[in-house]
Design a protein around this motif. Structure first.
Motif, PDB file in Angstrom:
ATOM      1  N   ILE A 216       0.840  -1.197   0.000  1.00  0.00           N
ATOM      2  CA  ILE A 216       0.000   0.000   0.000  1.00  0.00           C
ATOM      3  C   ILE A 216       0.876   1.249   0.000  1.00  0.00           C
ATOM      4  CG2 ILE A 216      -1.617   1.336   1.395  1.00  0.00           C
ATOM      5  CD1 ILE A 216      -2.935  -1.240   2.231  1.00  0.00           C
ATOM      6  N   LEU A 217       1.883   1.272   0.854  1.00  0.00           N
ATOM      7  CA  LEU A 217       2.740   2.462   0.942  1.00  0.00           C
ATOM      8  C   LEU A 217       3.636   2.604  -0.290  1.00  0.00           C
ATOM      9  CD1 LEU A 217       3.801   2.480   4.708  1.00  0.00           C
ATOM     10  CD2 LEU A 217       1.996   3.758   3.559  1.00  0.00           C
ATOM     11  N   THR A 218       4.168   1.478  -0.788  1.00  0.00           N
ATOM     12  CA  THR A 218       5.027   1.603  -1.980  1.00  0.00           C
ATOM     13  C   THR A 218       4.216   2.062  -3.191  1.00  0.00           C
ATOM     14  OG1 THR A 218       4.751  -0.767  -2.452  1.00  0.00           O
ATOM     15  CG2 THR A 218       6.702  -0.112  -1.213  1.00  0.00           C
ATOM     16  N   ALA A 219       2.919   1.691  -3.239  1.00  0.00           N
ATOM     17  CA  ALA A 219       2.076   2.167  -4.343  1.00  0.00           C
ATOM     18  C   ALA A 219       1.777   3.661  -4.191  1.00  0.00           C
ATOM     19  CB  ALA A 219       0.773   1.374  -4.380  1.00  0.00           C
ATOM     20  N   VAL A 220       1.499   4.110  -2.979  1.00  0.00           N
ATOM     21  CA  VAL A 220       1.214   5.525  -2.742  1.00  0.00           C
ATOM     22  C   VAL A 220       2.423   6.386  -3.134  1.00  0.00           C
ATOM     23  CG1 VAL A 220       0.838   7.244  -0.928  1.00  0.00           C
ATOM     24  CG2 VAL A 220      -0.492   5.132  -0.955  1.00  0.00           C
ATOM     25  N   LEU A 221       3.616   5.887  -2.847  1.00  0.00           N
ATOM     26  CA  LEU A 221       4.823   6.630  -3.200  1.00  0.00           C
ATOM     27  C   LEU A 221       5.232   6.399  -4.659  1.00  0.00           C
ATOM     28  CD1 LEU A 221       6.890   5.845   0.022  1.00  0.00           C
ATOM     29  CD2 LEU A 221       5.765   8.002  -0.544  1.00  0.00           C
ATOM     30  N   GLY A 222       4.959   5.207  -5.174  1.00  0.00           N
ATOM     31  CA  GLY A 222       5.442   4.842  -6.492  1.00  0.00           C
ATOM     32  C   GLY A 222       4.629   5.395  -7.645  1.00  0.00           C
ATOM     33  N   VAL A 223       3.321   5.492  -7.493  1.00  0.00           N
ATOM     34  CA  VAL A 223       2.482   5.969  -8.601  1.00  0.00           C
ATOM     35  C   VAL A 223       2.832   7.409  -8.994  1.00  0.00           C
ATOM     36  CG1 VAL A 223       0.121   6.554  -9.260  1.00  0.00           C
ATOM     37  CG2 VAL A 223       0.613   4.344  -8.209  1.00  0.00           C
ATOM     38  N   PRO A 224       2.953   8.363  -8.061  1.00  0.00           N
ATOM     39  CA  PRO A 224       3.386   9.710  -8.478  1.00  0.00           C
ATOM     40  C   PRO A 224       4.745   9.701  -9.170  1.00  0.00           C
ATOM     41  CG  PRO A 224       2.533   9.753  -6.241  1.00  0.00           C
ATOM     42  CD  PRO A 224       2.655   8.313  -6.623  1.00  0.00           C
ATOM     43  N   PHE A 225       5.652   8.822  -8.689  1.00  0.00           N
ATOM     44  CA  PHE A 225       6.965   8.743  -9.327  1.00  0.00           C
ATOM     45  C   PHE A 225       6.842   8.221 -10.749  1.00  0.00           C
ATOM     46  CE2 PHE A 225      10.888   6.643 -10.475  1.00  0.00           C
ATOM     47  CZ  PHE A 225      11.844   7.578 -10.099  1.00  0.00           C
ATOM     48  N   LEU A 226       5.974   7.203 -10.953  1.00  0.00           N
ATOM     49  CA  LEU A 226       5.770   6.666 -12.294  1.00  0.00           C
ATOM     50  C   LEU A 226       5.216   7.730 -13.235  1.00  0.00           C
ATOM     51  CD1 LEU A 226       5.650   4.298 -14.290  1.00  0.00           C
ATOM     52  CD2 LEU A 226       3.389   3.736 -13.370  1.00  0.00           C
ATOM     53  N   LEU A 227       4.263   8.538 -12.746  1.00  0.00           N
ATOM     54  CA  LEU A 227       3.700   9.606 -13.583  1.00  0.00           C
ATOM     55  C   LEU A 227       4.764  10.644 -13.936  1.00  0.00           C
ATOM     56  CD1 LEU A 227       0.271  10.068 -11.782  1.00  0.00           C
ATOM     57  CD2 LEU A 227       0.742   8.855 -13.923  1.00  0.00           C
ATOM     58  N   TRP A 228       5.617  10.972 -12.966  1.00  0.00           N
ATOM     59  CA  TRP A 228       6.710  11.907 -13.236  1.00  0.00           C
ATOM     60  C   TRP A 228       7.668  11.325 -14.264  1.00  0.00           C
ATOM     61  CZ3 TRP A 228      11.943  10.963 -12.191  1.00  0.00           C
ATOM     62  CH2 TRP A 228      12.788  12.054 -12.446  1.00  0.00           C
ATOM     63  N   LEU A 229       7.918  10.002 -14.165  1.00  0.00           N
ATOM     64  CA  LEU A 229       8.836   9.355 -15.093  1.00  0.00           C
ATOM     65  C   LEU A 229       8.273   9.352 -16.502  1.00  0.00           C
ATOM     66  CD1 LEU A 229      11.518   7.803 -15.147  1.00  0.00           C
ATOM     67  CD2 LEU A 229      10.203   5.693 -14.876  1.00  0.00           C
ATOM     68  N   LEU A 230       6.958   9.093 -16.628  1.00  0.00           N
ATOM     69  CA  LEU A 230       6.328   9.120 -17.944  1.00  0.00           C
ATOM     70  C   LEU A 230       6.425  10.505 -18.567  1.00  0.00           C
ATOM     71  CD1 LEU A 230       3.133   6.981 -17.229  1.00  0.00           C
ATOM     72  CD2 LEU A 230       5.043   6.352 -18.707  1.00  0.00           C
ATOM     73  N   ARG A 231       6.224  11.532 -17.757  1.00  0.00           N
ATOM     74  CA  ARG A 231       6.306  12.903 -18.258  1.00  0.00           C
ATOM     75  C   ARG A 231       7.743  13.243 -18.638  1.00  0.00           C
ATOM     76  NH1 ARG A 231       3.920  17.773 -18.408  1.00  0.00           N
ATOM     77  NH2 ARG A 231       5.157  19.605 -17.890  1.00  0.00           N
ATOM     78  N   ARG A 232       8.695  12.783 -17.852  1.00  0.00           N
ATOM     79  CA  ARG A 232      10.107  13.094 -18.115  1.00  0.00           C
ATOM     80  C   ARG A 232      10.586  12.444 -19.400  1.00  0.00           C
ATOM     81  NH1 ARG A 232      15.167  10.740 -16.202  1.00  0.00           N
ATOM     82  NH2 ARG A 232      16.751  12.361 -16.054  1.00  0.00           N
ATOM     83  N   ASN A 233      10.025  11.245 -19.737  1.00  0.00           N
ATOM     84  CA  ASN A 233      10.469  10.527 -20.929  1.00  0.00           C
ATOM     85  C   ASN A 233       9.534  10.710 -22.112  1.00  0.00           C
ATOM     86  OD1 ASN A 233      12.909   8.699 -20.216  1.00  0.00           O
ATOM     87  ND2 ASN A 233      11.530   8.501 -18.468  1.00  0.00           N
ATOM     88  N   SER A 234       8.559  11.623 -21.987  1.00  0.00           N
ATOM     89  CA  SER A 234       7.649  11.827 -23.117  1.00  0.00           C
ATOM     90  C   SER A 234       8.391  12.478 -24.270  1.00  0.00           C
ATOM     91  CB  SER A 234       6.479  12.712 -22.678  1.00  0.00           C
ATOM     92  OG  SER A 234       6.950  13.995 -22.321  1.00  0.00           O
ATOM     93  N   PRO A 235       8.012  12.161 -25.545  1.00  0.00           N
ATOM     94  CA  PRO A 235       8.729  12.697 -26.714  1.00  0.00           C
ATOM     95  C   PRO A 235       8.765  14.215 -26.744  1.00  0.00           C
ATOM     96  CG  PRO A 235       7.252  10.927 -27.375  1.00  0.00           C
ATOM     97  CD  PRO A 235       6.946  11.228 -25.939  1.00  0.00           C
ATOM     98  N   SER A 236       7.703  14.898 -26.261  1.00  0.00           N
ATOM     99  CA  SER A 236       7.648  16.350 -26.338  1.00  0.00           C
ATOM    100  C   SER A 236       8.695  17.018 -25.474  1.00  0.00           C
ATOM    101  CB  SER A 236       6.261  16.837 -25.912  1.00  0.00           C
ATOM    102  OG  SER A 236       6.005  16.464 -24.562  1.00  0.00           O
ATOM    103  N   ARG A 237       9.269  16.256 -24.507  1.00  0.00           N
ATOM    104  CA  ARG A 237      10.270  16.848 -23.627  1.00  0.00           C
ATOM    105  C   ARG A 237      11.686  16.500 -24.058  1.00  0.00           C
ATOM    106  NH1 ARG A 237       8.686  18.778 -18.761  1.00  0.00           N
ATOM    107  NH2 ARG A 237      10.665  18.214 -17.811  1.00  0.00           N
ATOM    108  N   ARG A 238      11.821  15.694 -25.162  1.00  0.00           N
ATOM    109  CA  ARG A 238      13.153  15.342 -25.612  1.00  0.00           C
ATOM    110  C   ARG A 238      13.706  16.405 -26.547  1.00  0.00           C
ATOM    111  NH1 ARG A 238      11.931   9.109 -27.118  1.00  0.00           N
ATOM    112  NH2 ARG A 238      11.780   8.300 -25.004  1.00  0.00           N
TER     113      ARG A 238
END
Length: 364
Positions: A340-362
Motif C-alpha cells: 500500500i505504501l510503496t504504491a502511494v509513493l510509487g504511482v506519483p513517481f511513475l507519472l513523473w517518469l512518464l512525463r520526463r520521458n515523453s517525446p515532447s520533452r526530448r
C-alpha cells in the motif's frame, strides 16, 4: 510499455544520449554519497528496531544489540523483542529492498525500457500464484511445498514461460519479451484471483496480506537464503558492469565489442528472476521498488552500472526499511501491508517518469 521508436535518430544513439543525461554527483562525491547512505542505513536500522507496538529507547536498543555482539545477552522481554523479532525483520527489509532494486536496474538495461521492473516479466505474478495456491489449497496440493518454496517455483516457472514466448528465431527480442511478460502476468493473476474466490473467509485475509507484502513473520531462519542470494547476485552483476554498459549502447555495438548478447541477456534474466523470486517468496508482493530506485540512482550518479548497482542495493534496502517503519507506525496498532505504501509513493513517481520521458520533452 515499449520505448518510443518514432525519433529519426538511430536507437543506439538515442539510448546513449538518454543514458548520458547530466547527473548530480561526480568524481569523489560518489564515495561520499555511498558513505552517507551507509551511515543513514545504520541509523534507520536502530530506529526500525526501536519502533513498533512497544516502543523502546534507542539507548536500550544499542545496549541490547551490543550485548548480543559480545555474547552477553539477557533473558529480558526487551531483549526478546529486539533480537528475536525486530532485528531479523529489519535485516530482511534491507535484503528485500536491495534485491528488488538490483533486479529492476538489470531488467531496465536488458529490455531497454525505463518502465521495466521485476513485475513486468510476470515473475511476481508467478510467485503470487504459487504462494496463494499453498495458502488456499494447502501444502499437499503443491507437492508438500511451503509458501516460500511454492512462490519461488512459481517465479521461475513464469520466467521460463516468458523467455519461451519472448524469442523470435532463437533470439530474445526486448519488446516481445515485455509484451510476453505482461500477457503471462495477467494470465497468472487471473489464476490467483480464481483461487481467492474459492478461499474461505478465514484464509482470504492472509492471502490479501501476502499479496500486498509484509515482513510481520520475519525470523532469523528467513534470512539465510535471501542474504546469500542477494549478496552473490549483486557481486556478480557489479563484475558485469562494463558489459551492462555496452548493452545500453545497443546489440550491434555490444556484439562488435565482443559480447555474446543472447547468452548475456539470458544470464541477466535468470539472475534477475532468482533475485526477485527469492525475496518475494519471503516478503510477498512489494511493487515499485525496482522501478523507482534505479532511476533515482542514475539521476544522482549517472548510468555507469559499476556505480549504479552498489548504490541501488544500498538505497533500495534503506527505502524498504523506511517503508516498513511507516507501515508499523502510521496506523498503530494496525499494521499496513508494504504494498500500500510503496504504491502511494510509487504511482506519483511513475507519472513523473512518464512525463520526463515523453517525446515532447526530448531534445531530439
Amino acid at each position: 510499455m515499449a520505448a518510443d521508436d518514432t525519433s529519426p535518430v538511430p536507437r543506439p544513439f538515442r539510448l546513449a544520449r538518454q543514458a548520458s543525461r547530466p547527473h548530480l554527483i561526480h568524481g569523489y562525491g560518489y564515495v561520499v554519497l555511498v558513505a552517507g547512505v551507509v551511515v543513514a542505513l545504520a541509523g534507520l536500522v536502530v530506529v526500525g528496531i526501536s519502533v513498533g507496538a512497544v516502543s523502546l529507547p534507542l539507548d536500550d536498543v544499542w545496549q541490547i544489540l551490543w550485548t548480543h555482539v559480545t555474547g552477553h545477552s539477557t533473558d529480558s522481554i526487551d531483549d526478546d523483542i529486539v533480537w528475536n523479532f525486530r532485528t531479523p525483520r529489519v535485516l530482511l527489509a534491507i535484503l528485500v529492498g536491495a534485491g528488488l532494486a538490483v533486479a529492476g536496474t538489470v531488467l531496465q538495461a536488458v529490455v531497454h525500457n525505463p518502465l521495466a521492473d521485476p513485475y513486468i516479466l510476470g515473475v511476481s505474478s508467478g510467485a503470487s500464484l504459487g504462494a496463494v495456491a499453498v495458502l488456499t489449497l494447502g501444502s499437499a496440493a503443491i507437492g508438500g511445498l511451503g509458501v516460500s518454496g511454492a512462490a519461488f517455483l512459481g517465479a521461475i516457472g513464469a520466467l521460463l514461460l516468458v523467455l519461451l514466448l519472448g524469442q523470435r528465431a532463437g533470439r530474445i527480442v526486448p519488446t516481445r519479451l515485455v509484451l510476453a511478460g505482461v500477457a503471462i502476468g495477467y494470465l497468472l493473476a487471473a489464476g490467483t484471483s480464481y483461487l481467492q474466490i474459492r478461499a474461505t473467509p478465514d484464509k482470504l485475509a492472509g492471502v490479501l496480506f501476502w499479496l500486498l507484502g509484509s515482513l510481520t513473520d520475519a525470523s532469523w531462519a528467513d534470512l539465510g537464503i535471501p542474504a546469500v542470494t542477494v549478496l552473490l547476485c549483486t557481486a556478480w552483476l557489479v563484475l558485469q558492469g562494463r558489459r551492462l554498459n555496452l548493452l545500453l549502447m545497443g546489440e550491434e555495438t555490444a556484439t562488435s565489442l565482443g559480447t555474446n548478447v543472447r547468452r548475456f541477456r539470458l544470464e541477466l534474466l535468470f539472475v534477475s528472476a532468482l533475485l526477485t523470486g527469492t525475496v518475494i517468496s519471503v516478503a510477498g508482493g512489494v511493487g515499485f521498488v525496482g522501478l523507482m530506485i534505479p532511476h533515482i540512482v542514475r539521476l544522482l550518479v549517472g548510468p555507469d552500472h559499476r556505480r549504479v548497482l552498489p548504490l541501488s542495493a544500498l538505497l533500495g534496502g534503506a527505502y524498504l526499511l523506511l517503508v516498513d517503519i511507516g507501515a508499523r507506525t502510521i496506523s498503530r496498532p494496525l499494521e499496513l501491508p508494504l504494498g500500500i505504501l510503496t504504491a502511494v509513493l510509487g504511482v506519483p513517481f511513475l507519472l513523473w517518469l512518464l512525463r520526463r520521458n515523453s517525446p515532447s520533452r526530448r531534445v531530439d
